[in-house]
Design an enzyme around this catalytic site. Sequence first.
Site, PDB file in Angstrom:
ATOM      1  N   LYS A   1       0.822  -1.213   0.000  1.00 52.34           N
ATOM      2  CA  LYS A   1       0.000   0.000   0.000  1.00 52.34           C
ATOM      3  C   LYS A   1       0.856   1.263   0.000  1.00 52.34           C
ATOM      4  CE  LYS A   1      -0.919   0.357   5.003  1.00 52.34           C
ATOM      5  NZ  LYS A   1      -2.000   0.457   6.019  1.00 52.34           N
ATOM      6  N   ASP A   2       2.182   1.127   0.260  1.00 47.38           N
ATOM      7  CA  ASP A   2       3.099   2.261   0.192  1.00 47.38           C
ATOM      8  C   ASP A   2       3.691   2.448  -1.197  1.00 47.38           C
ATOM      9  OD1 ASP A   2       2.780   2.748   2.908  1.00 47.38           O
ATOM     10  OD2 ASP A   2       4.546   1.575   3.477  1.00 47.38           O
TER      11      ASP A   2
ATOM     12  N   ARG B   1      -8.183   7.926   4.034  1.00 41.85           N
ATOM     13  CA  ARG B   1      -9.196   6.907   3.732  1.00 41.85           C
ATOM     14  C   ARG B   1     -10.006   6.577   4.975  1.00 41.85           C
ATOM     15  NH1 ARG B   1      -9.279   1.631   5.081  1.00 41.85           N
ATOM     16  NH2 ARG B   1      -7.148   1.777   5.845  1.00 41.85           N
ATOM     17  N   ARG B   2      -9.317   6.338   6.085  1.00 42.00           N
ATOM     18  CA  ARG B   2     -10.023   6.035   7.323  1.00 42.00           C
ATOM     19  C   ARG B   2     -10.792   7.252   7.822  1.00 42.00           C
ATOM     20  NH1 ARG B   2      -4.718   3.179   9.060  1.00 42.00           N
ATOM     21  NH2 ARG B   2      -5.135   0.972   8.632  1.00 42.00           N
TER      22      ARG B   2
ATOM     23  N   ARG C   1       0.666   9.941  13.744  1.00 44.66           N
ATOM     24  CA  ARG C   1       1.679   9.152  13.046  1.00 44.66           C
ATOM     25  C   ARG C   1       2.640   8.492  14.027  1.00 44.66           C
ATOM     26  NH1 ARG C   1       4.744  12.114   8.676  1.00 44.66           N
ATOM     27  NH2 ARG C   1       5.353   9.952   8.282  1.00 44.66           N
TER      28      ARG C   1
ATOM     29  N   ARG D   1       1.797   4.773  18.527  1.00 46.52           N
ATOM     30  CA  ARG D   1       0.364   5.104  18.471  1.00 46.52           C
ATOM     31  C   ARG D   1      -0.377   4.515  19.670  1.00 46.52           C
ATOM     32  NH1 ARG D   1      -1.165   4.945  11.982  1.00 46.52           N
ATOM     33  NH2 ARG D   1       0.959   5.257  11.253  1.00 46.52           N
TER      34      ARG D   1
ATOM     35  N   CYS E   1      -1.525  10.152  -1.339  1.00 41.64           N
ATOM     36  CA  CYS E   1      -1.836  10.321   0.076  1.00 41.64           C
ATOM     37  C   CYS E   1      -2.839  11.440   0.321  1.00 41.64           C
ATOM     38  CB  CYS E   1      -0.555  10.598   0.871  1.00 41.64           C
ATOM     39  SG  CYS E   1       0.550   9.180   0.995  1.00 41.64           S
TER      40      CYS E   1
END
Length: 416
Positions: free
Chosen positions: A190-191, A238-239, A257, A263, A350
């Site tokens: 996904k990166d 997205r979230r 981040r 986190r 992004c």
Amino acid sequence: METLVYSQCTTHGGGVLKSGGGGAVSVLGFPLQHLKPHTLPGSKKKQSFGAIKASLAKTEVALLRIGTRGSIIHNYLPLWVLIDPLCDPLMRYTYSNPRHNTNECEQIPTYPVIDSPLALAQAHETRNKLMASHPELAEEGAIEIVVIKTTGDKILSQPLADIGGKGLFTKEIDEALINGDIDIAVHSMKDVPTYLPEKTILPCNLKREDVRDAFISLSASSLAELPAGSVVGTASLRRKSQILHRYPSLKVEDNFRGNVQTRLRKLNEGVVQATLLALAGLRRLSMTENVTSTLSIDEMLPAVAQGAIGIACRSDDEKMASYLASLNHEETRLAVSCERAFLLTLDGSCRTPIAGYASKDEDGNCIFKGLVASPDGTRVLETSRKGSYHFEDMVSMGKDAGKELLSRAGPGFFDS
């Protein structure tokens, strides 16, 4: 490119951290065998991966060098320190000093360590699969792991969307691959941008992990149970857009981040009331006990290629391509190809809330679901496709779904 070297490197002000075939990691030659995981007092978290063990590197030339992303912490860690994964990896460590009866978090000097355990876990997974499939790579010192600091690892004070650009977590690794500093590059798919740099190919995807997102909170069992005004931490647009679309009474901290441990520490300190993390990463780190609940695909459509590991090599390196072919999981590769065709058509980055997921149903067909959203979550557009589970058809489905949503979105859609 910033790395950490076994022998002193003056070119980049850092160097390469190497992992031999036996799985040990050496840090500037310091033997740190005594490092062990530890948890915060009162925490129910049990860690099995917490610290990175280290031993002296072999002098033999490695047959294969694996590149992966990560940050190096340039401090000095006494051998009696126990790294606490819930403490700030830059400043605080739980320690047990044999000379003092104490066990607490405080700022102390440290030796260089890596603060990207997930990337390292993915590199180790790749290494282990290579060792299992190729006897010559199972010998001690045959494989080295090279940790490279990327742009995304360097800039932690801004949301990813504000940094801009593509390849935030891959550019420096790609450069190392092209320059011959590494032989293969391990990425979270996904990166990976929808384009690949010249002179490189990505012929291999490992078997995909669970693609769903995990909900983690100390005060609620789901997003729906969070009181109005609660803050959810996530660095993902997205979230953020999907959360605000379904639960407009919630607030989102979009510069949430850091690695998984950072986190979770922020959550534990009350900076936010909840966070969402990819279940795949938590599983690879053996940290699923932190999960409060798992969101369904219908409630939170995952990122394109979420849960998939991709491995690249140079396009003219037939030996590495042969190694990677032995690891490739074709069902995953086809699903990722479908999703990335969707992303490419939308020209996603992004800055763009995009989600997409391709899977195989009980009849062997491909089911694709795609979504685009305005950043504030006020508008969400969805589509789906069904077709045969073959490369050409799946790529075509992804492109067609992308074209449909582009047409429906219209100009200015992503500026909300």
